[in-house]
Scaffold this motif. Structure first.
Motif, PDB file in Angstrom:
ATOM      1  N   THR A  78       0.857  -1.177   0.000  1.00  0.00           N
ATOM      2  CA  THR A  78       0.000   0.000   0.000  1.00  0.00           C
ATOM      3  C   THR A  78       0.897   1.232   0.000  1.00  0.00           C
ATOM      4  OG1 THR A  78      -1.745  -1.166   1.175  1.00  0.00           O
ATOM      5  CG2 THR A  78      -1.796   1.245   1.266  1.00  0.00           C
ATOM      6  N   GLY A  95      -6.110   3.951  -1.041  1.00  0.00           N
ATOM      7  CA  GLY A  95      -6.709   3.403  -2.247  1.00  0.00           C
ATOM      8  C   GLY A  95      -5.725   3.109  -3.361  1.00  0.00           C
ATOM      9  N   TRP A 140      -2.420  -0.174  -8.682  1.00  0.00           N
ATOM     10  CA  TRP A 140      -3.866  -0.285  -8.725  1.00  0.00           C
ATOM     11  C   TRP A 140      -4.444   0.883  -7.946  1.00  0.00           C
ATOM     12  CZ3 TRP A 140      -0.620  -4.401  -8.122  1.00  0.00           C
ATOM     13  CH2 TRP A 140      -0.747  -5.443  -9.034  1.00  0.00           C
ATOM     14  N   GLU A 194      -8.129   2.622  -6.528  1.00  0.00           N
ATOM     15  CA  GLU A 194      -9.568   2.570  -6.295  1.00  0.00           C
ATOM     16  C   GLU A 194     -10.165   3.861  -6.832  1.00  0.00           C
ATOM     17  OE1 GLU A 194     -10.233   1.998  -2.120  1.00  0.00           O
ATOM     18  OE2 GLU A 194      -9.131   0.091  -2.094  1.00  0.00           O
ATOM     19  N   SER A 195     -11.421   3.815  -7.233  1.00  0.00           N
ATOM     20  CA  SER A 195     -12.105   5.004  -7.724  1.00  0.00           C
ATOM     21  C   SER A 195     -12.026   6.119  -6.680  1.00  0.00           C
ATOM     22  CB  SER A 195     -13.565   4.658  -8.017  1.00  0.00           C
ATOM     23  OG  SER A 195     -14.214   5.760  -8.586  1.00  0.00           O
ATOM     24  N   SER A 242      -9.297   7.663  -5.696  1.00  0.00           N
ATOM     25  CA  SER A 242      -7.963   7.812  -5.086  1.00  0.00           C
ATOM     26  C   SER A 242      -7.110   8.769  -5.918  1.00  0.00           C
ATOM     27  CB  SER A 242      -7.281   6.458  -4.909  1.00  0.00           C
ATOM     28  OG  SER A 242      -7.165   5.805  -6.147  1.00  0.00           O
ATOM     29  N   CYS A 258      -7.912   8.983  -9.944  1.00  0.00           N
ATOM     30  CA  CYS A 258      -8.651   7.863 -10.520  1.00  0.00           C
ATOM     31  C   CYS A 258     -10.137   8.188 -10.591  1.00  0.00           C
ATOM     32  CB  CYS A 258      -8.410   6.603  -9.687  1.00  0.00           C
ATOM     33  SG  CYS A 258      -9.185   5.149 -10.394  1.00  0.00           S
ATOM     34  N   ALA A 310     -12.011   2.895 -11.130  1.00  0.00           N
ATOM     35  CA  ALA A 310     -10.974   1.983 -10.634  1.00  0.00           C
ATOM     36  C   ALA A 310     -10.212   1.319 -11.774  1.00  0.00           C
ATOM     37  CB  ALA A 310     -11.589   0.922  -9.726  1.00  0.00           C
TER      38      ALA A 310
END
Length: 123
Positions: free
Chosen positions: A22, A26, A44, A46-47, A49, A98, A101
């Motif tokens: 991490t 997100g 990656w 998240e929506s 972030s 973002c 996602a």
């Protein structure tokens, strides 16, 4: 673990064997293949972030694998989707947020020593 020599990954790296860390709210990252002059990471998001605006002395290319992002580089903004990319010049303000996602690949020249110091163990 992918590191065999300081600042160099193994020649062949299987993503399933590489830890995911991490790096922000997100946002997760895998440090994949790297050598002294080049580094490949997968991230990656998240929506919603946000990769904060920052700069570094490395050249960088970001390639959008999936999702939808709003990228900023040097005061210009653009929406990017799967298959799009952005070239980031050294010492230039840049960031990404973002919208939907997804994942992206970041390529750096030279290797991001700061990522290795906080990410993978070195042998």
């Amino acid at each position: 673990m992918t590191a065999t020599l300081q600042n160099r990954s193994e020649t062949f790296v299987q993503g399933a064997d590489v830890p995911i860390e991490t790096v922000g709210e997100g946002i997760t990252r895998q440090i994949l293949t790297y050598g002294p002059d080049l580094m490949l990471c997968r991230l990656w998001f998240e929506s919603g972030s946000v990769g904060d605006v920052h700069q570094h002395p490395h050249s960088q290319i970001s390639y959008i694998e999936t999702g939808r992002f709003r990228a900023m580089m040097g005061g210009k903004e653009r929406e990017l989707v799967a298959g799009d990319s952005v070239a980031i010049t050294p010492d230039t303000d840049h960031g990404i947020s973002c919208i939907e996602a997804g994942s992206l690949l970041d390529i750096f020249n030279p290797v991001r020593e700061d990522f290795l110091a906080t990410g993978e163990e070195k042998s």
